[in-house]
Design a protein around this motif. Sequence first.
Motif, mmCIF file in Angstrom:
data_model
loop_
_atom_site.group_PDB
_atom_site.id
_atom_site.type_symbol
_atom_site.label_atom_id
_atom_site.label_comp_id
_atom_site.label_asym_id
_atom_site.label_seq_id
_atom_site.Cartn_x
_atom_site.Cartn_y
_atom_site.Cartn_z
ATOM 1 N N ASP B 52 -12.105 33.591 47.343
ATOM 2 C CA ASP B 52 -11.934 34.251 46.045
ATOM 3 C C ASP B 52 -12.015 33.265 44.884
ATOM 4 O OD1 ASP B 52 -11.589 36.639 47.324
ATOM 5 O OD2 ASP B 52 -9.402 36.667 47.188
ATOM 6 N N PHE B 53 -12.034 31.967 45.187
ATOM 7 C CA PHE B 53 -11.961 30.956 44.124
ATOM 8 C C PHE B 53 -13.105 29.953 44.261
ATOM 9 C CE2 PHE B 53 -7.705 32.291 45.527
ATOM 10 C CZ PHE B 53 -7.376 33.076 44.435
ATOM 11 N N ALA B 54 -14.038 30.012 43.302
ATOM 12 C CA ALA B 54 -15.197 29.119 43.354
ATOM 13 C C ALA B 54 -14.760 27.677 43.123
ATOM 14 C CB ALA B 54 -16.230 29.542 42.314
ATOM 15 N N SER B 55 -13.822 27.500 42.204
ATOM 16 C CA SER B 55 -13.363 26.147 41.887
ATOM 17 C C SER B 55 -11.848 26.153 42.011
ATOM 18 C CB SER B 55 -13.824 25.808 40.461
ATOM 19 O OG SER B 55 -12.777 25.277 39.695
ATOM 20 N N ARG B 56 -11.325 25.295 42.880
ATOM 21 C CA ARG B 56 -9.904 25.339 43.212
ATOM 22 C C ARG B 56 -9.113 24.290 42.436
ATOM 23 N NH1 ARG B 56 -9.481 26.808 48.951
ATOM 24 N NH2 ARG B 56 -7.577 25.586 49.047
ATOM 25 N N SER B 57 -7.879 24.620 42.063
ATOM 26 C CA SER B 57 -7.004 23.599 41.478
ATOM 27 C C SER B 57 -6.555 22.633 42.571
ATOM 28 C CB SER B 57 -5.810 24.237 40.781
ATOM 29 O OG SER B 57 -4.908 24.766 41.712
ATOM 30 N N TYR B 64 -2.178 31.072 47.136
ATOM 31 C CA TYR B 64 -3.034 32.113 46.553
ATOM 32 C C TYR B 64 -2.682 32.412 45.103
ATOM 33 C CZ TYR B 64 -6.157 36.113 46.443
ATOM 34 O OH TYR B 64 -7.180 36.972 46.122
ATOM 35 N N ALA B 65 -1.372 32.584 44.806
ATOM 36 C CA ALA B 65 -0.974 32.945 43.443
ATOM 37 C C ALA B 65 -1.291 31.823 42.452
ATOM 38 C CB ALA B 65 0.509 33.296 43.394
ATOM 39 N N LEU B 66 -1.128 30.571 42.888
ATOM 40 C CA LEU B 66 -1.442 29.453 41.981
ATOM 41 C C LEU B 66 -2.935 29.387 41.689
ATOM 42 C CD1 LEU B 66 0.889 26.542 43.198
ATOM 43 C CD2 LEU B 66 1.237 28.181 41.334
ATOM 44 N N GLU B 67 -3.753 29.643 42.704
ATOM 45 C CA GLU B 67 -5.204 29.638 42.473
ATOM 46 C C GLU B 67 -5.627 30.834 41.627
ATOM 47 O OE1 GLU B 67 -7.088 27.160 42.982
ATOM 48 O OE2 GLU B 67 -5.809 25.971 44.310
ATOM 49 N N GLN B 68 -4.911 31.967 41.761
ATOM 50 C CA GLN B 68 -5.195 33.099 40.864
ATOM 51 C C GLN B 68 -4.973 32.683 39.419
ATOM 52 O OE1 GLN B 68 -2.457 36.119 42.458
ATOM 53 N NE2 GLN B 68 -4.239 37.407 42.928
ATOM 54 N N HIS B 72 -7.814 32.445 36.688
ATOM 55 C CA HIS B 72 -7.705 33.308 35.503
ATOM 56 C C HIS B 72 -7.813 32.466 34.228
ATOM 57 C CE1 HIS B 72 -6.553 36.553 32.893
ATOM 58 N NE2 HIS B 72 -5.473 35.910 32.485
ATOM 59 N N ASN B 73 -7.128 31.337 34.209
ATOM 60 C CA ASN B 73 -7.204 30.446 33.038
ATOM 61 C C ASN B 73 -8.611 29.907 32.817
ATOM 62 O OD1 ASN B 73 -4.505 30.735 32.403
ATOM 63 N ND2 ASN B 73 -3.851 28.948 33.600
ATOM 64 N N GLN B 74 -9.271 29.559 33.919
ATOM 65 C CA GLN B 74 -10.620 28.979 33.846
ATOM 66 C C GLN B 74 -11.703 30.051 33.744
ATOM 67 O OE1 GLN B 74 -11.129 25.424 34.300
ATOM 68 N NE2 GLN B 74 -8.917 25.387 34.008
ATOM 69 N N GLN B 75 -11.297 31.319 33.776
ATOM 70 C CA GLN B 75 -12.249 32.439 33.823
ATOM 71 C C GLN B 75 -13.258 32.264 34.955
ATOM 72 O OE1 GLN B 75 -13.334 32.445 29.437
ATOM 73 N NE2 GLN B 75 -12.334 34.437 29.589
ATOM 74 N N SER B 76 -12.739 31.876 36.111
ATOM 75 C CA SER B 76 -13.619 31.666 37.271
ATOM 76 C C SER B 76 -13.211 32.525 38.467
ATOM 77 C CB SER B 76 -13.612 30.179 37.662
ATOM 78 O OG SER B 76 -12.311 29.779 38.098
ATOM 79 N N LEU B 77 -12.541 33.659 38.194
ATOM 80 C CA LEU B 77 -12.216 34.585 39.292
ATOM 81 C C LEU B 77 -13.502 35.126 39.916
ATOM 82 C CD1 LEU B 77 -9.347 36.666 37.628
ATOM 83 C CD2 LEU B 77 -9.110 35.345 39.745
ATOM 84 N N ALA B 78 -13.442 35.455 41.186
ATOM 85 C CA ALA B 78 -14.586 36.094 41.851
ATOM 86 C C ALA B 78 -14.995 37.336 41.070
ATOM 87 C CB ALA B 78 -14.218 36.461 43.290
ATOM 88 N N ALA B 79 -16.291 37.615 41.053
ATOM 89 C CA ALA B 79 -16.819 38.682 40.193
ATOM 90 C C ALA B 79 -16.213 40.039 40.533
ATOM 91 C CB ALA B 79 -18.341 38.739 40.318
ATOM 92 N N ASP B 80 -16.003 40.327 41.826
ATOM 93 C CA ASP B 80 -15.452 41.646 42.168
ATOM 94 C C ASP B 80 -14.010 41.781 41.674
ATOM 95 O OD1 ASP B 80 -14.481 39.847 44.124
ATOM 96 O OD2 ASP B 80 -14.582 41.330 45.737
#
Lengths: 239, 239
Positions: B52-57, B64-68, B72-80
């Motif tokens: 679900d995360f193209a670029s990970r922190s 999962y919640a931290l990567e969300q 979200h901050n980076q506007q890099s959420l998966a398109a779906d």
Amino acid sequence: MNILIVHAHPEPQSFCSAMKDLAVTTLEAAGHQVQLSDLYAMNWNPVAADSDFASRSDPDYLVYALEQRHAHNQQSLAADIQAELDKLLWADLLILNFPLYWCSVPAMLKGWIDRVLVSGACYGGLRFYDRGGLAGKRAMLSFTLGAQPHMFADEQAIHGELDLMLRPLQRGTLAYTGCTVLPPFAAYHVPYLDDAARQAILDDYRHHLLQLEQLTPLRFPRLAEFDKRLQPLSGEVSA
Amino acid sequence: MNILIVHAHPEPQSFCSAMKDLAVTTLEAAGHQVQLSDLYAMNWNPVAADSDFASRSDPDYLVYALEQRHAHNQQSLAADIQAELDKLLWADLLILNFPLYWCSVPAMLKGWIDRVLVSGACYGGLRFYDRGGLAGKRAMLSFTLGAQPHMFADEQAIHGELDLMLRPLQRGTLAYTGCTVLPPFAAYHVPYLDDAARQAILDDYRHHLLQLEQLTPLRFPRLAEFDKRLQPLSGEVSA
């Protein structure tokens, strides 16, 4: 005992996964037979769908539970479902091990419940609660969460009583299918704990696992307390 | 109002799907804007996963919640996920429409909750309950089930009180993210009803939909009732 652990966490290095590993080694060392369904590792398909049934009793209109019953009778369940059902029927104890997502199981594990707790095998007709298809088996939840114990301590707590939040799983699912439900193991506040505190939880979990036979099961409705319409026979509180 | 209906049923001809269709037409005719996410038709992916995360922190350890939050901050959420989150943020009212599977949502819909209620956007830190990221929006459950009303009437009923069985969804999910939760619409005993009885339920549902503005919301905790450690400030019962 024969023990099935169904585990669902997307990170193999997670604390939740360490709990799963600890359960396998602790229970095997105690002389039990253990099988593990690691749903993320298996790439389990969680979606209940028409494709679960090669031959349908009604090809034009899908009623999932009726097709489960039909496929179970015809021994034509999808192979991935049948394999999990076989493990479940083999087991004397089922442990669901997971991170609490939205006060419930992750979708991956919900889809194991939806697809594997097959109507006809696990419940159906008046076979539920103490007359459920899995009567005689035990079941237990084991999970990690971010919250602290006081947030689930009682009905005045911010999230209310933990057992009420777990009701759909412990009562609506495990007890419904006939399982005797053992007290859950909740690993609180995990994301915020240091290694020593995490080790202390693993020690607690080992202790919990080694005293499973001594734990007092939770109490749920028994069908003898209800009439044929499933109205309560008396005013007594059942659970 | 802008209204998002998230629907999950594997049979497009089902009564539950008819409820979804009725909601779309009734609410549009009443002048609302309606968007529909029909998860089975969309072949929605319900599995929360590292993909679900193209670029990970943190590429080495998935929380999962931290990567969300990071995505979200980076506007890099998966398109779906982003597409569904955009619909949710657009909506004034969210309706979850589904068949009750194991006293909860089907895995397909649980996976919408797991993946779309993104940390950072919908909750996070001390933004939950009345301070949740979705505060100001309304939400409602609409579902079919096999049981009859007396089986969920109160705590003496065989399955206990309906609202307690729905707690993880109504309190742990919808209220937690800040939504004002409207009374649910439960379509009881559906598999056993004839066409006339089903039509009567659809009429009731239309009435429910047309009086949404008049319904008294359910009551849930407000953070002002708790201290900084989230201990209750007084002994009052919150929900």
